[in-house]
Scaffold this active site. Structure first.
Site, PDB file in Angstrom:
ATOM      1  N   ALA A 111       0.815  -1.220   0.000  1.00 30.02           N
ATOM      2  CA  ALA A 111       0.000   0.000   0.000  1.00 30.02           C
ATOM      3  C   ALA A 111       0.847   1.268   0.000  1.00 30.02           C
ATOM      4  O   ALA A 111       0.606   2.193  -0.785  1.00 30.02           O
ATOM      5  CB  ALA A 111      -0.938  -0.004   1.205  1.00 30.02           C
ATOM      6  N   GLU A 112       1.855   1.329   0.869  1.00 33.04           N
ATOM      7  CA  GLU A 112       2.627   2.574   0.979  1.00 33.04           C
ATOM      8  C   GLU A 112       3.493   2.830  -0.252  1.00 33.04           C
ATOM      9  O   GLU A 112       3.608   3.973  -0.694  1.00 33.04           O
ATOM     10  CB  GLU A 112       3.488   2.587   2.247  1.00 33.04           C
ATOM     11  N   VAL A 113       4.076   1.776  -0.826  1.00 31.14           N
ATOM     12  CA  VAL A 113       4.867   2.004  -2.049  1.00 31.14           C
ATOM     13  C   VAL A 113       3.963   2.406  -3.210  1.00 31.14           C
ATOM     14  O   VAL A 113       4.370   3.178  -4.072  1.00 31.14           O
ATOM     15  CB  VAL A 113       5.736   0.790  -2.467  1.00 31.14           C
TER      16      VAL A 113
END
Length: 253
Positions: free
Chosen positions: A175-177
């Site tokens: 999700a964060e990447v």
């Protein structure tokens, strides 16, 4: 339910980047543009609520469930030490019936609601991180780390500490990447090695709504109407933030 798979047996940086692109492409609305930029924007909520991510190693597969309208983690699936598929889920994020559709391998009897919540603070507490500021930052990031954290829950009896550490790393590596190219670039630059996370990574992670809102409401042709500081210095050009995916905030202004 769409499945996107990351093969962790000798992956390349290119394969990892294409995996991240698939996540973005699955959740974005190609017609949405915010602040006069070309940054992908998550589409409005639709009937297909969840996305399934599979991590494959030579020892088997562990899967993660994400909410398509915000990429928040909802559940994970792993085999236990007796080779039984078990699904663990955050009860505020997904129902038992939805979980069955997401992870049909696990019977209802083998679904278990997690005893903690899906926010980073709660997961960090259960990860029992003792060094530094006791946050996910201390664990680091990277493909090798994703593999070792996944193997700690793959075909093993459940250990909450290992589960929480796997979730912290898996959330950031998916999700964060997808949200932040800054984090993606750190992963590919150090590929496949584990690397130390930095304060900027954490600042980005806690500022996704803030950054999305600023681009949505206060940027024109990719330039903010004023200087913004999201915790790592002043920014006027949206492109300097290296965003990969913005939160859905409605029709463009």
């Amino acid at each position: 339910v769409t499945s996107i798979t990351l093969d962790l047996v000798n992956p390349t940086a290119g394969q990892y980047s294409s995996f991240v692109d698939k996540i973005r492409n699955n959740v974005k609305d190609p017609n949405l543009k915010y602040g006069g930029t070309d940054i992908a924007v998550i589409g409005p909520p639709s009937k297909e609520k969840f996305l399934r991510i599979n991590f494959q190693s030579s020892r088997g597969t562990v899967s993660l469930g994400l909410k398509r309208d915000n990429l928040y983690v909802v559940a994970y699936l792993a085999m236990d030490n007796t080779n039984v598929n078990r699904a663990y889920y955050f009860r505020s994020e997904i129902t038992s019936a939805e979980l069955t559709a997401l992870f049909p391998e696990a019977t209802t009897a083998n679904q278990k609601a997690l005893e903690y919540t899906e926010d980073y603070q709660s997961i960090e507490k259960n990860a029992q991180i003792t060094q530094g500021d006791k946050s996910r930052k201390e664990l680091g990031l990277g493909i090798d780390l994703l593999l070792t954290s996944m193997e700690a829950v793959n075909k093993k009896a459940r250990v909450v500490k290992n589960e929480a550490r796997f979730l912290l790393i898996a959330i950031q590596m998916t999700a964060e990447v997808a949200r932040f190219r800054y984090i993606q670039n750190l992963v590919t630059k150090n590929f496949p090695n584990k690397f130390d996370s930095d304060n900027k990574v954490i600042q980005f992670e806690v500022s996704w709504r803030k950054i999305s809102t600023a681009i949505y409401g206060d940027a024109k042709n990719g330039v903010f109407n004023k200087d913004y500081d999201f915790g790592f210095g002043k920014v006027r050009q949206v492109k300097d933030l290296q965003m990969g995916l913005l939160m859905y905030l409605g029709k463009p202004k």
